[in-house]
Write an enzyme that holds these catalytic residues in place. Structure first.
Site, PDB file in Angstrom:
ATOM      1  N   GLY A 230      30.495  66.382  22.924  1.00 13.93           N
ATOM      2  CA  GLY A 230      30.085  67.246  21.799  1.00 13.93           C
ATOM      3  C   GLY A 230      28.451  67.553  22.029  1.00 13.93           C
ATOM      4  O   GLY A 230      27.775  68.030  21.176  1.00 13.93           O
ATOM      5  N   THR A 231      27.813  66.858  22.976  1.00 14.57           N
ATOM      6  CA  THR A 231      26.590  66.914  23.139  1.00 14.57           C
ATOM      7  C   THR A 231      25.733  67.959  23.668  1.00 14.57           C
ATOM      8  O   THR A 231      24.804  67.929  23.825  1.00 14.57           O
ATOM      9  CB  THR A 231      25.913  65.550  23.561  1.00 14.57           C
ATOM     10  OG1 THR A 231      26.620  65.354  24.618  1.00 14.57           O
ATOM     11  CG2 THR A 231      25.886  64.271  22.631  1.00 14.57           C
TER      12      THR A 231
ATOM     13  N   GLY B 265      27.428  61.817  28.723  1.00 14.69           N
ATOM     14  CA  GLY B 265      26.899  61.505  27.492  1.00 14.69           C
ATOM     15  C   GLY B 265      28.312  61.511  26.628  1.00 14.69           C
ATOM     16  O   GLY B 265      29.225  61.851  27.027  1.00 14.69           O
TER      17      GLY B 265
ATOM     18  N   HIS C 186      30.844  50.028  -7.745  1.00 12.83           N
ATOM     19  CA  HIS C 186      30.758  49.684  -6.337  1.00 12.83           C
ATOM     20  C   HIS C 186      29.593  50.520  -5.711  1.00 12.83           C
ATOM     21  O   HIS C 186      28.809  50.008  -5.114  1.00 12.83           O
ATOM     22  CB  HIS C 186      31.919  49.879  -5.554  1.00 12.83           C
ATOM     23  CG  HIS C 186      32.049  49.664  -4.009  1.00 12.83           C
ATOM     24  ND1 HIS C 186      32.953  48.625  -3.658  1.00 12.83           N
ATOM     25  CD2 HIS C 186      31.614  50.544  -3.322  1.00 12.83           C
ATOM     26  CE1 HIS C 186      32.705  48.637  -2.481  1.00 12.83           C
ATOM     27  NE2 HIS C 186      31.893  49.852  -2.027  1.00 12.83           N
ATOM     28  N   GLU C 187      29.597  51.905  -6.054  1.00 12.28           N
ATOM     29  CA  GLU C 187      28.789  52.890  -5.436  1.00 12.28           C
ATOM     30  C   GLU C 187      27.253  52.490  -6.012  1.00 12.28           C
ATOM     31  O   GLU C 187      26.413  52.738  -5.165  1.00 12.28           O
ATOM     32  CB  GLU C 187      29.020  54.268  -5.586  1.00 12.28           C
ATOM     33  CG  GLU C 187      30.570  54.517  -5.096  1.00 12.28           C
ATOM     34  CD  GLU C 187      30.549  54.117  -3.646  1.00 12.28           C
ATOM     35  OE1 GLU C 187      29.657  54.218  -2.791  1.00 12.28           O
ATOM     36  OE2 GLU C 187      31.717  54.195  -2.969  1.00 12.28           O
TER      37      GLU C 187
ATOM     38  N   THR D 270      28.958  70.946  28.729  1.00 16.26           N
ATOM     39  CA  THR D 270      29.501  72.022  29.074  1.00 16.26           C
ATOM     40  C   THR D 270      28.503  72.974  29.052  1.00 16.26           C
ATOM     41  O   THR D 270      28.226  73.894  29.737  1.00 16.26           O
ATOM     42  CB  THR D 270      30.720  72.517  28.291  1.00 16.26           C
ATOM     43  OG1 THR D 270      31.592  71.201  28.305  1.00 16.26           O
ATOM     44  CG2 THR D 270      31.516  73.536  29.016  1.00 16.26           C
TER      45      THR D 270
HETATM   46  P1  ADP Z   1      30.402  68.518  25.559  1.00 12.49           P
HETATM   47  O1  ADP Z   1      30.891  69.282  26.767  1.00 12.49           O
HETATM   48  O2  ADP Z   1      29.311  67.454  25.700  1.00 12.49           O
HETATM   49  O3  ADP Z   1      31.651  67.730  24.817  1.00 12.49           O
HETATM   50  P2  ADP Z   1      29.697  71.115  24.682  1.00 12.49           P
HETATM   51  O4  ADP Z   1      28.961  71.589  25.623  1.00 12.49           O
HETATM   52  O5  ADP Z   1      31.409  71.711  24.711  1.00 12.49           O
HETATM   53  O6  ADP Z   1      30.059  69.460  24.495  1.00 12.49           O
HETATM   54  O7  ADP Z   1      29.425  71.610  23.113  1.00 12.49           O
HETATM   55  C1  ADP Z   1      30.306  71.702  22.270  1.00 12.49           C
HETATM   56  C2  ADP Z   1      29.316  72.835  21.287  1.00 12.49           C
HETATM   57  O8  ADP Z   1      28.336  72.172  20.390  1.00 12.49           O
HETATM   58  C3  ADP Z   1      28.554  73.963  21.961  1.00 12.49           C
HETATM   59  O9  ADP Z   1      29.389  75.121  22.281  1.00 12.49           O
HETATM   60  C4  ADP Z   1      27.603  74.375  21.297  1.00 12.49           C
HETATM   61  O10 ADP Z   1      27.902  75.132  20.106  1.00 12.49           O
HETATM   62  C5  ADP Z   1      27.296  72.844  20.271  1.00 12.49           C
HETATM   63  N1  ADP Z   1      26.182  72.372  20.888  1.00 12.49           N
HETATM   64  C6  ADP Z   1      26.344  70.879  21.737  1.00 12.49           C
HETATM   65  N2  ADP Z   1      25.129  70.604  21.702  1.00 12.49           N
HETATM   66  C7  ADP Z   1      24.249  71.631  21.740  1.00 12.49           C
HETATM   67  C8  ADP Z   1      22.793  71.724  21.834  1.00 12.49           C
HETATM   68  N3  ADP Z   1      22.076  70.708  22.462  1.00 12.49           N
HETATM   69  N4  ADP Z   1      22.241  72.905  21.461  1.00 12.49           N
HETATM   70  C9  ADP Z   1      23.037  73.826  20.974  1.00 12.49           C
HETATM   71  N5  ADP Z   1      24.364  73.726  20.680  1.00 12.49           N
HETATM   72  C10 ADP Z   1      25.046  72.417  21.045  1.00 12.49           C
HETATM   73 ZN    ZN Z   2      31.177  50.627  -0.424  1.00  2.00          ZN
END
Ligand code: ADP
Ligand code: ZN
Length: 649
Positions: free
Chosen positions: A231-232, A228, A448-449, A235
């Protein structure tokens, strides 16, 4: 207790949380030893000086002569090599104190001294330094420094090799394994991602009770690949698996394996597995596995990476699943991974951890809002709606930004405005108050906006605009229209895409309509519009000319999602034509829509120039008002729907 075991099991491995501590302690004790040695040395020299100084007291040579002449001395001892004369006073005869030997600070080679002493009846002796003292001196001044230098060098050498220096690191483990005995993260902390959670619950059960599965003869998955965008929560999910199963969590990033020296990565893999096996059941998490797992047949061969990958493959084949080790790996580029990694018995499961949908975003917001004091009026759903396409880590960040903002403004709770402001910060950057637009520029940006906003309003006849602003932001925008959809869309019709194109190009259209010239301000709009139009032709089958022919495929779906053309060059040229045509149509439509709404356009722009930021409500009020006046004058109530009905594309 367990920590100790841990270290005993792996005496020469220095990774890991507890091991890390252990290593730090080790280094500390070395430093303490060194300091102690230095202290002992100095106190030794100091003391030997003091010992002498305690019994000896320095007087001047003339004072000595005085004492001599007054008959207060019983004996003197000349020590030419130390350039001094040590005096023994007659007991009680010297005012300087009893039991103290005096000596002169300097030695004048007074040749008549011996004779004078003999005449005065004072014992005279001449001695050279005691040999035993010299040996101590030699030890102190020559041997000890070398010993110390030797010790320091050994210490430095050790530190160097521990930190991945040349000599010790090859063939030794330096893997920065990060191990948590208890992650403390549970599935509750991972919001949304229900499917992903479901896929990993089995793993949790397996880690809890491996016997249940092996008894029946079931082979358990050795590893799963979490796929994915960044930031999803990949980890987080891996940690939650460890937390739910209450097993240790080993984590390491793929890039940690890759070193300059061939063979280092491979030995790290070996060590990691050795370490994990000693603590089974456990989770091993390898982040960014693409760093080592890149396909081996790529053009850029890399011996080190290939060796590391081979080692990983053989370790995965070798370890005994019945012990309960599960390897989770995360990547956002699954397509570059070596096929061998994805074979059964390795990372044969793929768990998609995609960007959250509306419900997912709402849940993530709720999870992170739990720890923050929120005002009762806060509506997280509105925030979730406004943050389409945003990932979990951004949402977590938004909540935090909002809290910081509230503190900055001296409030004790977070309000909806704070949240919206932080959405903007994450999406468009911070307000850049020091960038002041000139009057003319401000006017252009405002038109523009308003152009964007007005076309949105005319096309959909709703209140889609949340906010319009011409306050510049740090991420480069001079102004923007914030739109919040009423609901999340998964499918877009051709009409909706065309309406979107019209909206995107309306900014530029307004500039041309009002000022008769155009500016650079539309570059981002043009880029977005072009990629939509292009996708309509090449991916969505929405052009008459190419019909249902797929002309592009998307690579790196979980990163930038860049499309790659797969057609002949001539076709590519025709695609460009088709795209141009679509964009032209959208632009003309935007231009004519704005022309028909010139009065609202002027009014709204004037209002925006004055206020700099207006809300969607204000916008609609002014728009409706202007529209009503318009229609009253022209006495034609049908005008709006006429415009909309005309030329449906
Ligand atoms: P990845 O490993 O996919 O890049 P992480 O697991 O490091 O992302 O996510 C970073 C932070 O974002 C987590 O520590 C958490 O605070 C927040 N976060 C991301 N996804 C979620 C989720 N589904 N629910 C709650 N917090 C989330
Ligand atoms: Zn524009």
């Amino acid at each position: 207790m367990e920590n100790q075991n841990n270290n005993q099991n792996n005496p020469n491995q220095n990774g890991g949380g507890s091991d890390n501590n252990h290593r730090r302690n080790n280094r500390f004790s070395w430093i303490i030893c060194l300091v102690a040695a230095l202290f002992v040395l100095f106190s030794f020299t100091y003391m030997s000086k003091q010992m002498e100084a305690g019994t000896l007291k320095e007087i001047t040579y003339s004072e000595f002569i005085d004492l001599l002449e007054q008959g207060k001395l019983s004996a003197i001892e000349v020590q030419p090599d130390k350039e001094r004369i040590v005096l023994t006073p007659v007991s009680g005869g010297v005012e300087y104190g009893v039991g103290i030997t005096y000596y002169t600070g300097y030695f004048p080679y007074d040749t008549g001294l011996q004779q004078r002493c003999e005449e005065a009846g004072i014992k005279y002796a001449a001695t050279y330094t005691d040999k035993t003292v010299t040996i101590l001196d030699i030890i102190l001044s020559y041997v000890l420094p070398f010993v110390l230098i030797y010790v320091v060098m050994i210490l430095l050498f050790r530190m160097l090799t521990k930190n991945g220096g040349m000599m010790g690191s090859v063939g030794k483990s330096n893997a920065k394994v990060y191990v948590e005995k208890e992650t403390g993260v549970t599935f509750k902390d991972v919001a949304g991602q229900d499917e992903a959670k479901e896929s990993v619950t089995e793993l949790v059960d397996f880690l809890h009770n491996p016997g249940k599965y092996t008894r029946i003869g079931a082979k358990l998955p050795k590893g799963a690949l979490l796929v994915g965008p960044p930031g999803t929560g990949k980890t987080l999910l891996a940690k939650a698996v460890a937390g739910e199963a209450k097993v240790p969590f080993f984590s390491l990033s793929g890039s940690d394996f890759v070193e300059m020296f061939v063979g280092v990565g491979a030995s790290r893999v070996r060590d990691l597995f050795k370490q994990a096996q000693s603590q089974a059941p456990c989770i091993v998490f390898i982040d960014e596995i693409d760093a080592i797992g890149k396909s081996r047949d790529s053009h850029y061969g890399n011996d080190e990476r290939e060796q590391t990958l081979n080692q990983l493959l053989s370790e995965m084949d070798g370890f005994d699943t019945s012990k309960g080790i599960v390897i989770l790996a995360a990547t956002n580029r699954p397509e570059v991974l070596d096929k061998a990694l994805l074979r059964p018995g390795r990372f044969d499961r793929r768990i998609i951890v995609d960007k959250p949908d509306l419900k997912g975003r709402l849940e993530i917001l709720k999870v992170h809002a739990k720890n923050v004091l929120m005002h009762d009026s806060v509506d997280l759903e509105a925030i979730a709606l406004a943050t389409s396409g945003v990932v979990g880590s951004d949402l977590a960040n938004m909540i935090n930004e909002a809290a910081i903002l509230a503190v900055k403004e001296g409030r004790t709770v977070v309000t909806q405005e704070d949240l919206f402001e932080s959405v903007e910060v994450v999406v468009a950057g911070k307000e850049k108050k020091d960038r002041i637009l000139g009057a003319e520029e401000k006017k252009i940006v405002a038109y523009h906006e308003i152009g964007h906003a007005l076309v949105t309003a005319v096309e959909k006849k709703a209140e889609p605009v949340q906010k319009i602003t011409i306050v510049p932001r740090t991420m480069g925008t001079l102004g923007y229209v914030m739109q919040v959809p009423e609901e999340e869309k998964y499918l877009m019709s051709k009409e909706e895409l065309m309406a979107r194109l019209t909206m995107l190009l309306a900014g530029r259209a307004a500039e041309e309509l009002v000022f008769g010239s155009v500016t650079t301000g539309a570059s981002n709009d043009i880029e977005r519009a072009t990629s939509i139009a292009r996708a309509m032709v090449t991916q969505y089958g929405m052009s008459k000319k190419f019909g249902m022919m797929g002309l592009e495929s998307v690579e790196n779906r979980y990163l930038d999602g860049r499309p790659v053309l797969n057609c002949a060059d001539e076709t590519a040229a025709e695609i460009d034509h088709e795209v141009m045509e679509i964009l032209d149509r959208a632009y003309e439509r935007a231009f004519s829509l704005l022309g028909e709404n010139r009065d609202p356009l002027d009014r709204l722009a004037a209002h925006l120039i004055e206020k700099e930021t207006i809300s969607g409500k204000e916008f609609m009020e002014i728009f409706r008002e202007a529209k009503r006046k318009d229609t009253e004058e022209e006495n034609d109530p049908e005008i709006i729907s006429d415009v909309a009905a005309e030329e449906k594309l």
